[in-house]
Write an enzyme that holds these catalytic residues in place. Structure first.
Site, mmCIF file in Angstrom:
data_model
loop_
_atom_site.group_PDB
_atom_site.id
_atom_site.type_symbol
_atom_site.label_atom_id
_atom_site.label_comp_id
_atom_site.label_asym_id
_atom_site.label_seq_id
_atom_site.Cartn_x
_atom_site.Cartn_y
_atom_site.Cartn_z
ATOM 1 N N GLU A 50 0.818 -1.206 0.000
ATOM 2 C CA GLU A 50 0.000 0.000 0.000
ATOM 3 C C GLU A 50 0.863 1.272 0.000
ATOM 4 O OE1 GLU A 50 -3.803 1.841 2.485
ATOM 5 O OE2 GLU A 50 -2.341 0.589 3.517
ATOM 6 N N LYS A 123 -10.179 2.731 -2.274
ATOM 7 C CA LYS A 123 -10.359 2.159 -0.944
ATOM 8 C C LYS A 123 -11.665 2.648 -0.319
ATOM 9 C CE LYS A 123 -7.643 1.739 3.361
ATOM 10 N NZ LYS A 123 -6.324 2.065 3.949
ATOM 11 N N CYS A 160 -5.933 -2.655 2.310
ATOM 12 C CA CYS A 160 -5.618 -2.595 3.739
ATOM 13 C C CYS A 160 -6.843 -2.651 4.653
ATOM 14 C CB CYS A 160 -4.753 -1.374 4.025
ATOM 15 S SG CYS A 160 -3.860 -1.525 5.611
#
Length: 299
Positions: A50, A123, A160
């Site tokens: 990431e 995300k 994540c």
């Protein structure tokens, strides 16, 4: 029993920490070396960690950090596209996207083996914890949970903090993803005792194994490593590594340590079909009884 094997590589690395103008250049140069080696070793799919262009800047809140963001397409996707084409690999990258003035995302971009952009994912779940002040920087994604079609398969790319949410993995699976991939930046507070560190790391691994089992899919998670000091003078973060590749029953196909590593594995995409025949979780879902999942909480 049929097989459909995909050689994969996870580039677990320590960020080059230089807050000057050459930060992205240094990290992308490092990535180029690692991807070249992974391709030489036979990888056809490469997963990066990431926000790989520099240190994890979300340890503090500073408007100056927005200068790191870039458009997509932009300089990094151009460079990574050339890298993918050179080595004929699919690359899953992770970038700080500048969509418009005051509008930024934490975005995974998939580069096809011919260098083109196959797709991107913004995300969806954004944390806000001590040392992980992402809500200051990132607007939650608005592209939904849509897999990205590539020459190596249909990729369910998440990022994540998404890894803690079974709904995200399930929605990718329901849309036909053949693998789940997580570019990640997760680590310890150095001041925590060892027992707490172990609990956090094991919880992270267990969550991924659960996604693999519940959806009958391989899971790839690529973390960063090394200590990154806090700009606030706090303890910073020790990124714990332990990137891993799991099969569709949650079995470990490959596990990295806590240092820089190119983690190689071979994923048999056919096994998902075989596993889902003996564990038909999708068949037995009671979709008629799940309305309350759309509530924040059942008061």
């Amino acid at each position: 029993m049929k097989t459909r094997t995909l050689p994969v590589a996870l580039i677990q690395d320590r960020a080059v920490i230089d807050r000057g103008a050459g930060n992205a250049e240094a990290n992308l140069a490092q990535i180029e070396e690692r991807v070249a080696q992974a391709a030489t070793d036979g990888a056809r799919l490469v997963l990066l960690q990431e926000i790989h262009n520099g240190p994890y800047f979300c340890q503090h809140e500073s408007v100056d950090e927005f200068d790191l963001a870039e458009p997509i397409p932009g300089p990094s996707t151009d460079r990574l596209g050339r890298l993918a084409a050179k080595h004929k690999v699919v690359i899953v990258s992770s970038l700080f996207e500048r969509r418009a003035a005051g509008l930024y995302h934490n975005t995974a971009v998939v580069l096809e083996a011919d260098g083109s952009i196959a797709g991107k994912y913004r995300k969806m779940h954004i944390p806000d914890d001590p040392g992980f002040y992402e809500k200051f920087y990132f607007t939650p994604g608005d592209m939904g949970f849509e897999p990205i079609d590539t020459s190596v398969g249909r990729l369910g790319v998440l990022v994540c903090w998404d890894q803690w949410y079974p709904e995200a993995a399930r929605l990718m699976a329901l849309a036909g993803a053949e693998l789940l991939l997580y570019p990640t930046a997760i680590g310890y507070d150095p001041d925590d005792d060892q027992a707490e560190k172990d609990r956090q790391r094991e919880s992270w691994i267990v969550s991924h194994r659960g996604h693999a089992v519940a959806n009958g899919l391989p899971v790839l998670s690529c973390n960063r490593v090394g200590h990154e000091p806090s700009p606030l003078g706090a303890a910073g973060v020790d990124f714990w590594g332990h990137s891993h590749v799991l099969g569709p029953q949650g079995e470990f196909l490959a596990v990295a340590g806590d240092g820089p590593e190119i983690l190689m594995a071979e994923v048999d995409l056919q096994r998902s079909e075989d596993v889902r025949r003996i564990w038909p979780f999708l068949r037995d879902r009671r979709i008629d009884a799940y309305d309350d999942l759309l509530k924040r909480y059942r008061d």
